[in-house]
Scaffold this motif. Structure first.
Motif, PDB file in Angstrom:
ATOM      1  N   MET A   1       1.060  -1.282   0.075  1.00  0.00           N
ATOM      2  CA  MET A   1       0.457   0.074  -0.417  1.00  0.00           C
ATOM      3  C   MET A   1       1.079   1.239   0.101  1.00  0.00           C
ATOM      4  N   ILE A   2       0.594   1.902  -1.059  1.00  0.00           N
ATOM      5  CA  ILE A   2       1.381   3.903  -0.873  1.00  0.00           C
ATOM      6  C   ILE A   2       0.406   4.864   0.104  1.00  0.00           C
ATOM      7  N   ASP A   3       1.365   4.609   1.053  1.00  0.00           N
ATOM      8  CA  ASP A   3       0.120   6.009   1.820  1.00  0.00           C
ATOM      9  C   ASP A   3       0.403   7.126   1.606  1.00  0.00           C
ATOM     10  N   VAL A   4      -0.440   8.010   0.959  1.00  0.00           N
ATOM     11  CA  VAL A   4       0.365   9.741   0.157  1.00  0.00           C
ATOM     12  C   VAL A   4      -0.609  10.486   0.898  1.00  0.00           C
ATOM     13  N   LEU A   5       0.571  11.624   1.056  1.00  0.00           N
ATOM     14  CA  LEU A   5      -0.259  12.712   1.947  1.00  0.00           C
ATOM     15  C   LEU A   5       0.076  13.975   1.155  1.00  0.00           C
ATOM     16  N   VAL A   6      -1.755  14.227   0.314  1.00  0.00           N
ATOM     17  CA  VAL A   6      -1.835  15.457  -0.114  1.00  0.00           C
ATOM     18  C   VAL A   6      -2.088  16.111   0.051  1.00  0.00           C
ATOM     19  N   VAL A   7      -1.128  17.833  -0.970  1.00  0.00           N
ATOM     20  CA  VAL A   7      -1.526  18.941   0.475  1.00  0.00           C
ATOM     21  C   VAL A   7      -1.528  20.568  -0.979  1.00  0.00           C
ATOM     22  N   ASP A   8      -2.594  20.873  -0.944  1.00  0.00           N
ATOM     23  CA  ASP A   8      -3.006  21.655  -2.110  1.00  0.00           C
ATOM     24  C   ASP A   8      -4.090  23.128  -1.231  1.00  0.00           C
ATOM     25  N   ASP A   9      -3.384  24.206  -1.720  1.00  0.00           N
ATOM     26  CA  ASP A   9      -4.724  24.894  -0.717  1.00  0.00           C
ATOM     27  C   ASP A   9      -5.618  25.288  -1.334  1.00  0.00           C
ATOM     28  N   GLN A  10      -5.913  24.887  -2.240  1.00  0.00           N
ATOM     29  CA  GLN A  10      -7.644  24.918  -3.248  1.00  0.00           C
ATOM     30  C   GLN A  10      -8.936  23.920  -2.373  1.00  0.00           C
ATOM     31  N   GLU A  11      -9.199  23.813  -1.983  1.00  0.00           N
ATOM     32  CA  GLU A  11     -10.398  22.712  -1.664  1.00  0.00           C
ATOM     33  C   GLU A  11     -10.507  22.051  -2.338  1.00  0.00           C
ATOM     34  N   LEU A  12     -11.153  22.829  -3.496  1.00  0.00           N
ATOM     35  CA  LEU A  12     -12.010  21.562  -4.614  1.00  0.00           C
ATOM     36  C   LEU A  12     -11.025  20.718  -4.945  1.00  0.00           C
ATOM     37  N   ILE A  13      -9.790  21.265  -5.419  1.00  0.00           N
ATOM     38  CA  ILE A  13      -8.919  20.220  -6.033  1.00  0.00           C
ATOM     39  C   ILE A  13      -8.031  19.453  -4.875  1.00  0.00           C
ATOM     40  N   ARG A  14      -8.667  19.899  -4.072  1.00  0.00           N
ATOM     41  CA  ARG A  14      -7.936  18.762  -2.864  1.00  0.00           C
ATOM     42  C   ARG A  14      -8.514  17.599  -2.879  1.00  0.00           C
ATOM     43  N   PHE A  15      -9.785  18.451  -2.955  1.00  0.00           N
ATOM     44  CA  PHE A  15     -10.993  17.083  -2.657  1.00  0.00           C
ATOM     45  C   PHE A  15     -10.690  16.182  -4.637  1.00  0.00           C
ATOM     46  N   GLY A  16     -10.703  16.745  -5.228  1.00  0.00           N
ATOM     47  CA  GLY A  16     -10.789  16.118  -6.543  1.00  0.00           C
ATOM     48  C   GLY A  16      -9.553  14.844  -6.120  1.00  0.00           C
ATOM     49  N   LEU A  17      -7.984  15.552  -5.947  1.00  0.00           N
ATOM     50  CA  LEU A  17      -6.876  14.980  -5.995  1.00  0.00           C
ATOM     51  C   LEU A  17      -7.182  13.380  -4.700  1.00  0.00           C
ATOM     52  N   VAL A  18      -8.234  13.131  -4.067  1.00  0.00           N
ATOM     53  CA  VAL A  18      -8.053  12.884  -2.548  1.00  0.00           C
ATOM     54  C   VAL A  18      -8.919  11.713  -3.268  1.00  0.00           C
ATOM     55  N   THR A  19     -10.208  12.144  -3.595  1.00  0.00           N
ATOM     56  CA  THR A  19     -10.912  10.850  -3.696  1.00  0.00           C
ATOM     57  C   THR A  19     -10.190  10.069  -5.450  1.00  0.00           C
ATOM     58  N   LEU A  20      -9.684  10.430  -6.018  1.00  0.00           N
ATOM     59  CA  LEU A  20      -9.364   9.898  -7.495  1.00  0.00           C
ATOM     60  C   LEU A  20      -8.143   8.641  -6.476  1.00  0.00           C
ATOM     61  N   LEU A  21      -7.568   9.346  -5.376  1.00  0.00           N
ATOM     62  CA  LEU A  21      -6.399   8.145  -4.866  1.00  0.00           C
ATOM     63  C   LEU A  21      -7.067   7.316  -4.217  1.00  0.00           C
ATOM     64  N   GLN A  22      -7.811   7.767  -3.263  1.00  0.00           N
ATOM     65  CA  GLN A  22      -8.677   6.871  -2.228  1.00  0.00           C
ATOM     66  C   GLN A  22      -9.390   5.747  -2.956  1.00  0.00           C
ATOM     67  N   ALA A  23      -9.712   5.520  -4.496  1.00  0.00           N
ATOM     68  CA  ALA A  23     -10.404   5.436  -5.024  1.00  0.00           C
ATOM     69  C   ALA A  23      -9.510   4.186  -5.677  1.00  0.00           C
ATOM     70  N   THR A  24      -8.064   4.285  -5.519  1.00  0.00           N
ATOM     71  CA  THR A  24      -7.383   3.162  -6.445  1.00  0.00           C
ATOM     72  C   THR A  24      -6.733   2.187  -6.021  1.00  0.00           C
ATOM     73  N   PRO A  25      -6.648   1.247  -6.174  1.00  0.00           N
ATOM     74  CA  PRO A  25      -6.027   0.352  -5.406  1.00  0.00           C
ATOM     75  C   PRO A  25      -4.917   0.539  -5.323  1.00  0.00           C
ATOM     76  N   GLY A  26      -4.003   0.272  -4.101  1.00  0.00           N
ATOM     77  CA  GLY A  26      -2.674  -0.147  -3.892  1.00  0.00           C
ATOM     78  C   GLY A  26      -2.315   1.320  -3.133  1.00  0.00           C
ATOM     79  N   ILE A  27      -3.706   2.417  -3.451  1.00  0.00           N
ATOM     80  CA  ILE A  27      -3.015   3.672  -1.989  1.00  0.00           C
ATOM     81  C   ILE A  27      -3.751   3.572  -1.575  1.00  0.00           C
ATOM     82  N   SER A  28      -3.252   4.741  -0.585  1.00  0.00           N
ATOM     83  CA  SER A  28      -4.285   4.730   0.599  1.00  0.00           C
ATOM     84  C   SER A  28      -4.354   6.385   1.068  1.00  0.00           C
TER      85      SER A  28
END
Length: 225
Positions: A1-28
């Motif tokens: 499992m790849i653990d990721v910290l997402v950093v972005d000051d724009q909430e909408l972009i950060r939400f999109g990144l988090v949602t995409l990565l969380q939906a990807t098998p092998g990434i948390s």
């Protein structure tokens, strides 16, 4: 499992990144931050494998946060993947000098983003050599001529073959292209690069490329031949 910290000051972009990565098998996604200070704190607390770092943020920018995270002494240190709107950005260059593993444009497609995170997590660089070359050439030509040289990065410590491999790497050639040009195997190219990075006290291929330009081994705009 790849653990990721997402950093972005724009909430909408950060939400999109988090949602995409969380939906990807092998990434948390282990945490998310809206600024550089929070990113430093969360990186120390959650110890992610990869930090997806926005480069332009109010307050502490991504380049400074990258440097702080990578010099915090965490072992192993996370791999930092820089996010930017522009492919030629002074902050991106600073982040590469600090040890970031590469950069990704914000208009990159979802599949490319996932591939980039995976590549960085396994120790690869994510950007095409031609992009690396353009970025480095742009900013090395504007580097401070009065900046002190790092004696630990004297290219005299390299063998002739290591210098040649570094030169071709900095000129934008891939490992496969270097191997073909020098009539050696790709594994040998990787070995030379690893030894070069050890001797130059750098942690990534990108940093080695920066050293090659700043030392004068490669002149911006010159032919790779």
């Amino acid at each position: 499992m790849i653990d990721v910290l997402v950093v972005d000051d724009q909430e909408l972009i950060r939400f999109g990144l988090v949602t995409l990565l969380q939906a990807t098998p092998g990434i948390s996604v282990v945490a998310e931050a809206a600024d550089g200070e929070s990113a430093i704190e969360l990186a120390a607390r959650t110890r992610p494998d990869v930090v997806l770092m926005d480069i332009r943020m109010p307050g502490m920018n991504g380049a400074e946060a990258t440097e702080r995270i990578l010099t915090a002494g965490t072992d192993p240190a996370p791999r930092v993947l820089v996010l930017t709107t522009f492919d030629l950005d002074e902050y991106v260059y600073a982040a590469l000098r600090a040890g970031a593993s590469g950069f990704l444009l914000k208009d990159t497609g979802p599949q490319r983003l996932v591939e980039a995170v995976t590549a960085v997590a396994r120790g690869d660089t994510l950007f095409a050599p031609s992009v690396t070359r353009r970025l480095i050439e742009t900013y090395v030509t504007h580097a401070d001529p009065e900046a002190p040289a790092d004696p630990g990065r004297d290219l005299d410590v390299l063998t002739a073959r290591e210098s040649e491999v570094l030169r071709l790497t900095a000129r934008g050639l891939s490992n496969t292209e270097i191997a073909a040009r020098l009539f050696i195997g790709e594994a040998t190219v990787k070995t030379h690069l690893n030894r070069t990075m050890t001797k130059l006290h750098v942690d990534s291929r990108a940093q080695a490329v920066v050293v090659a330009y700043e030392s004068g081994l490669v002149v911006p705009g010159s032919s790779p031949l």
